[in-house]
Scaffold this active site. Sequence first.
Site, short mmCIF file in Angstrom:
data_model
loop_
_atom_site.label_atom_id
_atom_site.label_comp_id
_atom_site.label_asym_id
_atom_site.label_seq_id
_atom_site.Cartn_x
_atom_site.Cartn_y
_atom_site.Cartn_z
N LYS A 184 0.89 -2.31 6.67
CA LYS A 184 1.46 -3.33 7.53
C LYS A 184 0.97 -4.71 7.11
O LYS A 184 -0.12 -4.78 6.52
CB LYS A 184 1.11 -3.08 9.01
CG LYS A 184 -0.33 -2.66 9.34
CD LYS A 184 -1.53 -3.47 8.97
CE LYS A 184 -1.72 -4.85 9.39
NZ LYS A 184 -3.03 -5.44 8.99
N TYR A 205 -0.63 -5.86 15.72
CA TYR A 205 -1.08 -4.78 16.60
C TYR A 205 -0.75 -5.08 18.06
O TYR A 205 -0.51 -4.17 18.85
CB TYR A 205 -2.58 -4.53 16.44
CG TYR A 205 -2.94 -3.90 15.12
CD1 TYR A 205 -2.69 -2.55 14.89
CD2 TYR A 205 -3.50 -4.64 14.10
CE1 TYR A 205 -3.00 -1.97 13.68
CE2 TYR A 205 -3.82 -4.07 12.88
CZ TYR A 205 -3.56 -2.74 12.67
OH TYR A 205 -3.87 -2.15 11.47
P1 NAD Z 1 -8.12 -6.69 -0.11
O1 NAD Z 1 -7.94 -8.12 -0.44
O2 NAD Z 1 -9.49 -6.18 0.16
O3 NAD Z 1 -7.51 -5.77 -1.25
C1 NAD Z 1 -6.30 -6.11 -1.92
C2 NAD Z 1 -6.28 -5.37 -3.24
O4 NAD Z 1 -5.10 -5.76 -3.95
C3 NAD Z 1 -7.48 -5.69 -4.15
O5 NAD Z 1 -7.96 -4.51 -4.72
C4 NAD Z 1 -6.88 -6.57 -5.23
O6 NAD Z 1 -7.55 -6.47 -6.47
C5 NAD Z 1 -5.47 -6.02 -5.31
N1 NAD Z 1 -4.52 -6.94 -5.93
C6 NAD Z 1 -3.66 -6.59 -6.91
N2 NAD Z 1 -2.97 -7.67 -7.31
C7 NAD Z 1 -3.40 -8.71 -6.60
C8 NAD Z 1 -3.08 -10.10 -6.58
N3 NAD Z 1 -2.13 -10.60 -7.39
N4 NAD Z 1 -3.73 -10.89 -5.70
C9 NAD Z 1 -4.67 -10.39 -4.88
N5 NAD Z 1 -5.02 -9.09 -4.84
C10 NAD Z 1 -4.40 -8.26 -5.71
O7 NAD Z 1 -7.16 -6.39 1.13
P2 NAD Z 1 -7.22 -5.15 2.13
O8 NAD Z 1 -8.01 -5.51 3.32
O9 NAD Z 1 -7.55 -3.92 1.40
O10 NAD Z 1 -5.69 -5.11 2.60
C11 NAD Z 1 -4.68 -4.58 1.78
C12 NAD Z 1 -3.46 -4.21 2.64
O11 NAD Z 1 -3.85 -3.25 3.60
C13 NAD Z 1 -2.86 -5.36 3.42
O12 NAD Z 1 -1.48 -5.21 3.48
C14 NAD Z 1 -3.44 -5.21 4.82
O13 NAD Z 1 -2.60 -5.73 5.83
C15 NAD Z 1 -3.54 -3.71 4.90
N6 NAD Z 1 -4.61 -3.28 5.83
C16 NAD Z 1 -4.28 -2.42 6.81
C17 NAD Z 1 -5.23 -2.00 7.70
C18 NAD Z 1 -4.87 -1.02 8.78
O14 NAD Z 1 -5.69 -0.80 9.66
N7 NAD Z 1 -3.71 -0.38 8.71
C19 NAD Z 1 -6.53 -2.49 7.61
C20 NAD Z 1 -6.84 -3.35 6.58
C21 NAD Z 1 -5.86 -3.74 5.68
#
Ligand code: NAD
Length: 397
Positions: free
Chosen positions: A156, A241
Amino acid sequence: MEHLPFSRRNFLHQLGAATLLVPGFAMSTGLQGCGSKNDESKAESASSATTESGSARKLGIALVGLGKYSEGQLAPALEKTTNCRLAGIVTGTPEKAEKWKKKYNIPDKNIYDYKNFDQLADNPDIDIVYVVLPNSMHAEYTIRAAKAGKHVICEKPMAMNPGECQQMIDACKKANRQLSIGYRLHFEPHNQEMMRLGQKKVYGKVNQIVAENAQKQDESSPWRLGRGVGGGGPLRDVGIYCLQGAIYTKGQIPIAVTAKYHPVTDPEKFSKIEEGIDFQLYFADGTMANCKTSFNDKYNKLRAEAAKGWFELSPAYAYDGLEGKTSQGKMEIENVPQQAHQMDAFADCILKSKPTTVPGEMGMRDVQLIQAIFEAATSGTKVSTKDVLQIIDSTAA
Ligand code: NAD
């Protein structure tokens, strides 16, 4: 449902627990494929392919993007699932690939980067691609995964705008693959209890909902603050949420929204995104939900005021430690590994050829509502949401 024309009645039957509300919706969603005969044969082949690859009918999931959520939540959750397993990874960072390979015993042939991603098409170990990338990248990788013939879970918010959502839905439909959104709280028993109490009107008509979710956002994901690939901001990240909670507790979709941005107290940090936003959802029966979200505060609540009592969760949206109360006392409900339940439920849908209760259409509904909330905050007007996709999870009711 008896008055419905046959095609739509059949469609609603296929949808199962996800209730569809508006006539004329069925043919435009693409969801009808999810439970169809055609899909059944695909599902069978998916499951037998998995069995043949020696994984005891567990579906293989490839995580795309090894950031905080994949590392801290999804990979550990996959070790608790019964219907699926961590079979592959997609990462642009060779050091991460090496670390994950050792930690989770992932064979080299199941490790991809963003350039050779499309070669997933040739890998029978991977049944499901789970897109865990920054929000603005969800559409591209969901569509590429579908074209590679994989079922998809997309985090999401589903995408940046409704047009992208439609393309994602269309791509999965064309590939005859299921698409679900990472809405873990639909598989979480406290939130399911809110759905039940609200939708079944256990305390009478729900007259008002309060939904609040905020976190102090640090600099660890620049895209969350609108930098780099962008797609951040509290409404898309955590406010979603509130939107979800209000809808599944009320059991209705708002017909209009109003909204107001919070004043900016940190102009450097919040130069590209909203610092916070208050928004109101108006339901057709004259009731309302008051919602707020921020990247510069801390709150976490979902509360319903009903004709004969109240019920609430606080915290409501966390990964663990959720607590619920009603006007009659504490909710005696255990916390569960939410993401494991969510992924197991999706794998079960694929194995048994059932539609998911959190399909792409629900993700698109929320992206449509988010767009309307931004429009309301920017224009200062009440924005109609009567045309958003009418889909509600009524599993718990
Ligand atoms: P994060 O920034 O920690 O991770 C993002 C990942 O994408 C990294 O590993 C990064 O290296 C990679 N990536 C690849 N290409 C990229 C680029 N061009 N720029 C930036 N990053 C790049 O983020 P996260 O917290 O893991 O969130 C990722 C997704 O998961 C989001 O869509 C977020 O909304 C979702 N999320 C959902 C929940 C949930 O409870 N459902 C919780 C946290 C995150």
